[in-house]
Each structure stands twice: as structure tokens, then as C-alpha cells.
Design an enzyme around this catalytic site. Structure first.
Site, PDB file in Angstrom:
ATOM      1  CG  HIS A   1     -34.415 -19.340   6.385  1.00  0.00           C
ATOM      2  ND1 HIS A   1     -34.852 -18.045   6.537  1.00  0.00           N
ATOM      3  CD2 HIS A   1     -33.871 -19.698   7.579  1.00  0.00           C
ATOM      4  CE1 HIS A   1     -34.604 -17.647   7.773  1.00  0.00           C
ATOM      5  NE2 HIS A   1     -33.997 -18.629   8.409  1.00  0.00           N
TER       6      HIS A   1
ATOM      7  CB  SER B   1     -32.594 -16.993  10.773  1.00  0.00           C
ATOM      8  OG  SER B   1     -33.916 -17.310  11.080  1.00  0.00           O
TER       9      SER B   1
ATOM     10  CG  ASP C   1     -36.521 -16.357   4.153  1.00  0.00           C
ATOM     11  OD1 ASP C   1     -37.122 -17.175   4.880  1.00  0.00           O
ATOM     12  OD2 ASP C   1     -35.323 -16.059   4.325  1.00  0.00           O
TER      13      ASP C   1
END
Length: 516
Positions: free
Chosen positions: A482, A225, A454
Site C-alpha cells: 500500500h 490513501s 496496491d
């Protein structure tokens, strides 16, 4: 970004909440650093940084097989002889024939790498655990590393409850006033001196100091991320000190700020639709309308109901479960497909009983609010880093236009995504970085991993980052949730492991099939 909802390792926290709460206290005598050619690894970019690159970490047993230490870095890299701060670092020694360190970052910004490393047993394959020390750290401004702190727990509760889908002039005024108050509190607090120095470029420079202290001549790194942005910035600053960077759930640094909010809102909309499509096939699905469009409308109606009258809260903590808390609770389990049953149950209680308690509990996980009402500093750090990293408009009109566009693309998440960034319009420190591509010319192959559905970091961002990096290699995963590594895909895990251990990369554009 959905600033008030971007959490480090959100999915892992949801499914493994107890794992992150392991005590971190130091104990036992210090251990000399283990090195692999530390003198060569410690050569700093400038002579003034030699004391930092040449330091030796005093590792201590901190429970569960982990070792903890603190390393010193300059507050301001332009003035290395000035004030110093300390970074909290943790490592899990390799279980087999060690080849070096794997530095990790779970995302955020604002997520604790120390807490995430405590979950290493479930987040990394046996092959990686055997060959690398798993090393996590709290980036500057985060957790135990000179944390930014500017709001009380009560003030954070009020901030989280701000109505980010203002329907009336009074709601818009309240949102503007509340966002200004957050910026003013951070500008007036004890953390004011930290704010100019908590951006991602400084965190990347810290990571190079950490690399040297660990004794590695090149950085081996896995970032998820926001951690992909940190890794890309590192590669841009130190391309020839990269050994291997695996960037999972990629952020595209070239996407302009408010545009990124729109793209991310669309990502959550896609994830919600995937959840609903799965749900309506199940007899236990709580929606009375058994079509995808009908179920989505029920969710929209629930949000409107919570906006008019808060849902019931059994926690007896005084919080009104309004639209903002409700949508945060819906967002949380969308990070992880395995958490969809929890979302079904929570929505069932909300729709049938008007009870939002389960949604509130999940929202608390995402924003790192503890059962006693205390918060980590994740939210404050998230704002401090994002507002410094990215230029934001300074007027409400620009946000109104962006929110209107986002709502068209994402009816349920668009307004929440855009207005959540409003404190950055009033932030006391000007942005230091620009939204532009990072090329990292001269770096070896960098593996960029993206999941096709995602919600938080849409696949188009992975495509963008891989194409912008001079040596980017794209690996896709046809999955939900995710990030992709260690989420059930043997194809992804094998490709990432081969890269980190043996520096073998897949053909760029490879798509791993859906697991299971």
C-alpha cells in the site's frame, strides 16, 4: 472501503509499532510562530474567518525534536462565530535550509497525523527533511482533535467480531442488529453534535486554516490513501492555494460507494495471490498444497473453519478468533510486502495448530487496539467520516446484491468489504457529499501516485483520479503493498522529491520499475 480494516499507515504500524507510541505531552515555554509572509497567507475565503486565519500558534517542545500546538477552527464553517473546536498539530522543523512546511496525512479516515509525523525519520527522505518542516495534524473527529467517541472497548470488540459473511438468516439478523446498534450508539452519545461536521470538506477547510497559520501562501502536501481524497477535496475548494499536492495510493472520488468496496476487495485478492505466488517458492511456506490455487483454497478452508469454530487465542482476553478477526489479520500484512514473512508464520500456526494468536495480534494493529484492550477512536472516526462523505443505500437488499457481486470478484474479501459498511445505512446524520469527479480547475500540476498491486487503493483509482483532475499527473510504481513513496523505490522517491521541492513533474503515465 473495507471500513473496519482501513487503517492509517497500516504498514508502518506493523513494522514500526513502537515508534507511534512516543509520548506527546507538551512541555516547555511557548514559541512564537515562524512565518513566511503570514499576513498574505492568512487572507480567509470570507471575512468571518479572519480570527482563525490570523491566529498565531504557540508551539511547545513535545519531545524528540518535535513541536506541538493547538489551533482553533469553527465547528461549523457556515457559522464561524459559533462553537469552536481545537486541532492537535505537530511539526518536525526542517534540518537544513527551510523553504516552507510540508503538511501530511497518512490515511484512514481516522488515522492520526500526529502519530504518523512521529515516524517522519523513516517516512521521508533526507532531501525532504532538509527543506521542509514536516507538519501533521489530527483531522477533526480524530485522535486529539475533538474526537468522535461513541462505543466502549467491549462494544468495539463486539463490532469487530460481527460476522460479515452471513451464511444463515440468524447471522444476517445479527449483522443487521449489530450495525444498527453502532449507528444508534453514535447518534445518542456525546459526539452526536460533532457528527454533521466531521466530513472531508470541513477537514479540507481546516487544512487551509492550518496553511495560513503556518505562514505558507500555497499548500505543499503529501497525502496517502484516504489522505489523497482529502488533498483532492482541498484542491477542489482552493485550487489557487495549491503549491504542490502529492497524492500517493489514490482514492478515486468518482467511484460509487458499494462499487468502491468491490474494487478494493479485488485489490486485496490480487495482493493475496501475489503473496501466495511468492510463498509457494519458499521451502518454509506453510501450505501443504504447493500450487497457487491449492494454497488459496487452504486459506478459504481456514476462514470457513474459523467461521464454524474460532481459532485458539493465547492472549487470554476472551475474544473468539472467528472469521472476521482471522480475515482482518490476513489483510494487515498485505499492506506491506516486507510483512509477508509475518503472514507466513501466522498462517502456519493457524493451519497447523489451529492457533490464530498471531493473526489476532496483526488485526489489532490494523484496528488500533492496544494490548490492554483499549482502542484509539480510529474505527469510530472512520465510520463517522465515511458515512457523512458518501451516500449509502438504506436497505439490506442493496447490500445483499452488492455482496453477492463482490464475492464473485473476490471470494475471500468481497463479503467482508461490502457488509463492513452496513452501519452507514442506519447512520443518524445524512450524507453531505456525493461520489463525483473532482476537477480542481485552476490548480497547478498535482502528482497522483499509484502502486500496480496496491491492495487497499487499486491502481485503477490512481488512473481515475489523475484523469479527472484538470492538472493531474500520473506516476505508477510496479510494486506490491500500500502506497509507494519511501517504500524502497528510488525512482518514486526522486520523482516525488523533485515535485515537492522544485515543482518538476514526470511525464504522466511514467511507471517506476519494481524496487530491488
Amino acid at each position: 472501503m473495507i471500513h473496519r480494516a482501513v487503517a492509517a499507515a497500516a504498514a508502518s504500524a506493523l513494522l514500526l509499532a513502537g515508534c507511534a507510541a512516543v509520548a506527546r505531552g507538551d512541555g516547555g515555554p511557548p514559541e512564537p510562530a515562524r512565518t513566511t509572509g503570514q499576513n498574505a497567507a492568512a487572507e480567509p475565503p470570507t471575512p468571518g474567518l479572519r480570527p482563525f486565519y490570523g491566529q498565531r500558534a504557540a508551539w511547545r517542545d513535545c519531545g524528540g525534536g518535535f513541536e506541538c500546538a493547538r489551533i482553533k477552527v469553527p465547528l461549523d464553517y457556515a457559522d464561524p462565530s459559533g462553537e469552536r473546536i481545537e486541532l492537535s498539530v505537530i511539526r518536525l522543523p526542517a534540518s537544513g535550509e527551510r523553504m516552507g512546511s510540508l503538511v501530511i496525512n497518512p490515511g484512514g479516515p481516522g488515522g492520526s497525523g500526529v502519530d504518523y509525523t512521529r515516524m517522519a525519520g523513516t517516512q521521508f527522505t533526507d532531501g525532504i527533511r532538509a527543506r521542509f518542516d514536516i507538519v501533521g495534524f489530527d483531522p477533526r473527529g480524530v485522535g486529539e482533535s475533538a474526537p468522535v467517541r461513541c462505543m466502549s472497548n467491549r462494544e468495539l470488540d463486539a463490532y469487530m467480531a460481527l460476522d460479515t459473511s452471513p451464511d444463515t438468516p440468524d447471522e444476517a439478523t445479527a449483522l443487521e442488529t449489530g450495525s444498527k446498534a453502532v449507528a444508534e450508539r453514535c447518534g445518542a452519545g456525546r459526539s452526536r453534535r460533532l457528527l454533521p461536521f466531521v466530513g472531508t470538506p470541513d477537514a479540507a477547510r481546516d487544512m487551509d486554516v492550518l496553511r495560513a497559520v503556518l505562514g505558507d501562501s500555497g499548500l505543499t502536501y503529501l497525502g496517502k490513501s484516504y489522505g489523497t481524497y482529502l488533498g483532492a477535496v482541498y484542491a477542489g475548494l482552493f485550487p489557487r492555494r495549491v503549491r504542490a499536492l502529492a497524492l500517493d495510493g489514490a482514492v478515486d472520488p468518482a467511484v460509487p460507494t458499494l462499487k468502491s468496496e468491490l474494487v478494493q476487495a479485488k485489490g486485496f485478492e490480487v495482493a493475496l495471490q501475489a503473496f501466495v505466488e511468492d510463498c509457494v517458492k519458499d521451502a518454509a511456506c506453510p501450505f501443504t498444497r504447493r500450487t497457487v490455487d491449492g494454497a488459496l483454497q487452504e486459506i478459504t478452508d481456514l476462514l470457513k473453519r474459523a467461521d464454524r469454530k474460532p481459532l485458539k487465542n493465547d492472549l487470554a482476553d476472551g475474544r473468539a478468533i472467528n472469521e472476521s478477526w482471522t480475515i482482518t489479520g490476513i489483510i494487515t500484512p498485505l499492506y506491506e510486502r516486507e510483512a509477508w514473512p509475518l503472514l507466513r508464520r501466522a498462517l502456519g500456526r493457524a493451519l497447523k495448530e489451529g492457533n490464530g494468536t498471531d493473526l489476532l495480534r496483526m488485526a489489532d494493529l490494523l484496528v488500533d487496539r492496544n494490548p490492554d484492550g483499549s482502542y484509539s477512536n480510529q474505527t469510530e472516526a472512520n465510520l463517522a467520516v465515511n458515512c457523512l462523505d458518501h451516500p449509502y443505500p438504506k436497505d439490506m437488499a442493496a447490500f445483499r446484491r452488492a455482496a453477492a457481486e463482490a464475492v464473485k470478484a473476490s471470494p475471500r474479501f468481497g463479503s467482508f468489504a461490502v457488509w463492513g459498511s452496513l452501519p452507514c445505512a442506519y447512520w443518524p446524520v445524512p450524507a453531505k457529499s456525493e461520489d463525483k469527479p473532482i476537477k480542481a480547475e485552476g490548480a497547478p500540476p498535482i502528482l497522483v501516485v499509484g502502486t500496480l498491486r496496491d491492495p487497499a487503493t487499486p491502481y485503477e483509482w490512481a488512473r481515475g483520479l489523475a484523469s479527472e483532475l484538470s492538472s493531474g499527473v500520473l506516476l505508477g510504481y510496479d510494486g506490491d503493498g500500500h502506497t509507494a513513496y519511501s517504500t524502497g523505490s528510488k525512482c518514486v522517491d526522486q520523482a516525488v522529491d523533485d515535485y515537492l521541492i522544485s515543482l518538476r513533474v514526470p511525464a504522466s503515465g511514467t511507471i517506476c520499475p519494481k524496487a530491488g
